[in-house]
Design an enzyme around this catalytic site. Structure first.
Site, PDB file in Angstrom:
ATOM      1  N   GLN A 164      -3.649  18.235  47.246  1.00  0.00           N
ATOM      2  CA  GLN A 164      -3.186  19.566  46.819  1.00  0.00           C
ATOM      3  C   GLN A 164      -1.887  19.998  47.488  1.00  0.00           C
ATOM      4  O   GLN A 164      -1.332  21.036  47.111  1.00  0.00           O
ATOM      5  CB  GLN A 164      -4.292  20.610  47.070  1.00  0.00           C
ATOM      6  CG  GLN A 164      -5.539  20.411  46.215  1.00  0.00           C
ATOM      7  CD  GLN A 164      -5.301  20.654  44.728  1.00  0.00           C
ATOM      8  OE1 GLN A 164      -4.260  21.185  44.325  1.00  0.00           O
ATOM      9  NE2 GLN A 164      -6.253  20.251  43.901  1.00  0.00           N
ATOM     10  N   SER A 184      -2.409  12.212  44.639  1.00  0.00           N
ATOM     11  CA  SER A 184      -2.808  12.041  43.239  1.00  0.00           C
ATOM     12  C   SER A 184      -1.662  12.455  42.331  1.00  0.00           C
ATOM     13  O   SER A 184      -1.121  13.562  42.478  1.00  0.00           O
ATOM     14  CB  SER A 184      -4.033  12.923  42.980  1.00  0.00           C
ATOM     15  OG  SER A 184      -4.273  13.024  41.589  1.00  0.00           O
ATOM     16  N   THR A 222      -4.059  -4.634  37.714  1.00  0.00           N
ATOM     17  CA  THR A 222      -2.698  -4.340  37.248  1.00  0.00           C
ATOM     18  C   THR A 222      -2.389  -2.869  37.473  1.00  0.00           C
ATOM     19  O   THR A 222      -3.149  -2.002  37.038  1.00  0.00           O
ATOM     20  CB  THR A 222      -2.581  -4.672  35.750  1.00  0.00           C
ATOM     21  OG1 THR A 222      -2.888  -6.062  35.587  1.00  0.00           O
ATOM     22  CG2 THR A 222      -1.167  -4.409  35.233  1.00  0.00           C
ATOM     23  N   CYS A 303     -20.660  24.202  36.537  1.00  0.00           N
ATOM     24  CA  CYS A 303     -21.451  24.982  35.571  1.00  0.00           C
ATOM     25  C   CYS A 303     -21.491  24.321  34.213  1.00  0.00           C
ATOM     26  O   CYS A 303     -21.068  24.874  33.225  1.00  0.00           O
ATOM     27  CB  CYS A 303     -20.924  26.398  35.472  1.00  0.00           C
ATOM     28  SG  CYS A 303     -19.202  26.506  35.006  1.00  0.00           S
TER      29      CYS A 303
HETATM   30  N1  PLP Z   1      -8.970  15.582  46.534  1.00  0.00           N
HETATM   31  C1  PLP Z   1      -8.700  16.845  46.191  1.00  0.00           C
HETATM   32  C2  PLP Z   1      -8.408  17.853  47.250  1.00  0.00           C
HETATM   33  C3  PLP Z   1      -8.680  17.213  44.842  1.00  0.00           C
HETATM   34  O1  PLP Z   1      -8.399  18.477  44.500  1.00  0.00           O
HETATM   35  C4  PLP Z   1      -8.978  16.231  43.868  1.00  0.00           C
HETATM   36  C5  PLP Z   1      -9.054  16.596  42.440  1.00  0.00           C
HETATM   37  O2  PLP Z   1      -9.579  17.627  42.083  1.00  0.00           O
HETATM   38  C6  PLP Z   1      -9.237  14.922  44.277  1.00  0.00           C
HETATM   39  C7  PLP Z   1      -9.227  14.639  45.614  1.00  0.00           C
HETATM   40  C8  PLP Z   1      -9.492  13.836  43.270  1.00  0.00           C
HETATM   41  O3  PLP Z   1      -8.271  13.496  42.675  1.00  0.00           O
HETATM   42  P1  PLP Z   1      -8.141  12.558  41.389  1.00  0.00           P
HETATM   43  O4  PLP Z   1      -8.416  13.412  40.209  1.00  0.00           O
HETATM   44  O5  PLP Z   1      -6.738  12.054  41.426  1.00  0.00           O
HETATM   45  O6  PLP Z   1      -9.118  11.448  41.534  1.00  0.00           O
END
Ligand code: PLP
Length: 383
Positions: A164, A184, A222, A303
């Site tokens: 984040q 991510s 890959t 939910c």
């Molecule tokens: N870690 C945090 C703090 C996240 O907010 C998220 C996704 O919501 C993830 C890990 C997982 O990420 P990804 O969707 O890339 O697997």
């Protein structure tokens, strides 16, 4: 629709779209012909770009499918022989990858209790500590530099889930002493399907996936080149922290005036995130009311199928029943000023309806349950 769910996925940046689209025309980076070599160059350029953002060397970057995999790989590779300690508000991607791990408690404002961490570190063999840079539901940051100092003093390794914060602010975690970082692509304006674990190439890293020995034998398979190229292009893009924070603050002030309670309000937080409980009104019903008004937000509570489970993050912060009554508003990089009055109008109308007494509340609940049934399997509140 006004999209205020950036912590679920940031909208794809134009530069990321262009880079991903160009990479779709390329071959497999492992092939030795010209098309393969062109793909390899794009992959290695992306690796250099990512490394530069995190003060790492290109060889330290292991591309994978996203932060879920990057976190799991860190725990898989760095955890053996160590106790694993996990922050109580970590994402499920971390919690699920470390079953049986000891919990590091958080204060009521959501920040990690570093005294408790010090006590845990002092009491037993060397540990792997997993702490997120900022929480996806509340935006609350942990003091990564202080946690890294504690870890160093006790021979522990620190893994930082930066899903984040990456792309939104500088990421000095390696320089502060962290052993590894997870990021991510779709959380920072890249396409879904790529992420990275950044960890020194000098550290032995047993792969979870062996396959064809890609990523220097650290992650087989890959690589998703278009998503990786998009991730790298998005990482360097501008982020208007001041404007985003000002709009978030306006939203919070409005919600507070209508009876909302901001979770973790006093803690250092991401500029784009507001987690707001409306006492007595279930989070899923709030989501549906806002969705009906064209506002896309999220909740910490899971939910699906009309059932509501309180957010583990808010529960760990001692929020009690408010843990099932909070929504997350997370402003995307491309938010515009008109999102604020649009959100406030919808929130105000919802708060008015909710306060119209038990009969109306029961009707709202009935409508909400019906609409949730329509969405069975869609999981409207996934983070
Ligand atoms: N870690 C945090 C703090 C996240 O907010 C998220 C996704 O919501 C993830 C890990 C997982 O990420 P990804 O969707 O890339 O697997």
């Amino acid at each position: 629709m006004i999209y205020l769910d950036a912590n679920a996925s940031e909208p794809v940046r134009p530069a990321a779209r262009a880079a991903a689209s160009a990479a779709l025309a390329l071959g497999n980076p492992a092939s030795i012909h010209q098309a393969g070599r062109a793909a390899r160059r794009v992959l290695e350029d992306a690796r250099e770009a990512v490394a530069a953002q995190f003060s790492a060397r290109p060889a330290d970057v292991v591309f994978c499918s996203g932060a879920t995999e990057a976190n799991a790989l860190a725990i898989h590779a760095l955890g053996p022989g160590r106790r694993v300690l996990v922050g109580a508000t970590e994402h499920d991607a971390v919690r699920a990858a470390a079953p049986g791990a000891a919990m590091i408690p958080v204060h009521r404002d959501g920040t990690a209790d570093l005294e408790a961490l010090a006590a845990l570190l002092a009491d037993g063999p060397p540990a792997l500590v997993c702490l997120m840079a900022a929480n996806n539901e509340t935006g609350v940051r942990h003091d990564i530099a202080a946690a890294a100092r504690l870890c160093a003093a006790h021979g522990a390794l620190l893994h930082v889930d930066a899903a984040q914060t990456a792309g939104r602010e500088p990421a000095p975690y390696l320089g502060q002493g962290a052993a590894s970082i997870a990021i991510s692509g779709h959380k920072l304006g890249g396409p879904m399907g790529a992420g990275a674990l950044i960890v020194s190439a000098a550290r032995a890293l047993a792969p979870m996936l062996r396959g064809g020995g890609q990523e220097q034998g650290r992650r087989g398979g890959t690589p998703a080149l278009p998503a990786i190229a998009g991730l790298a292009a998005a990482l360097g893009a501008e982020y208007d922290t001041a404007a985003i924070a000002a709009w978030r603050d306006e939203i919070e002030a409005f919600c507070i005036a209508r009876g909302g309670i901001v979770m973790g309000e006093a803690a250092p937080r991401l500029p784009n995130t507001a987690c707001i409980a409306l006492p007595g009104v279930r989070a899923d019903l709030q989501l549906i009311a806002l969705d009906t008004a064209g506002i896309a937000v999220s909740a910490g509570a899971a939910c699906s199928s009309g059932k509501l489970a309180a957010s583990h993050v808010l529960a760990a912060m001692g929020a009690g029943s408010l843990a099932g009554q909070a929504i997350r508003i997370s402003l995307p990089w491309n938010v515009t000023a008109d999102a604020v009055p649009a959100f406030c109008a919808a929130y105000g109308a919802m708060a008015d309806r909710a306060s119209h007494g038990a009969a109306d509340g029961a009707r709202l609940a009935r409508e909400g349950t019906l609409r949730l049934k329509d969405r069975e399997g869609v999981q409207p509140c996934q983070k």
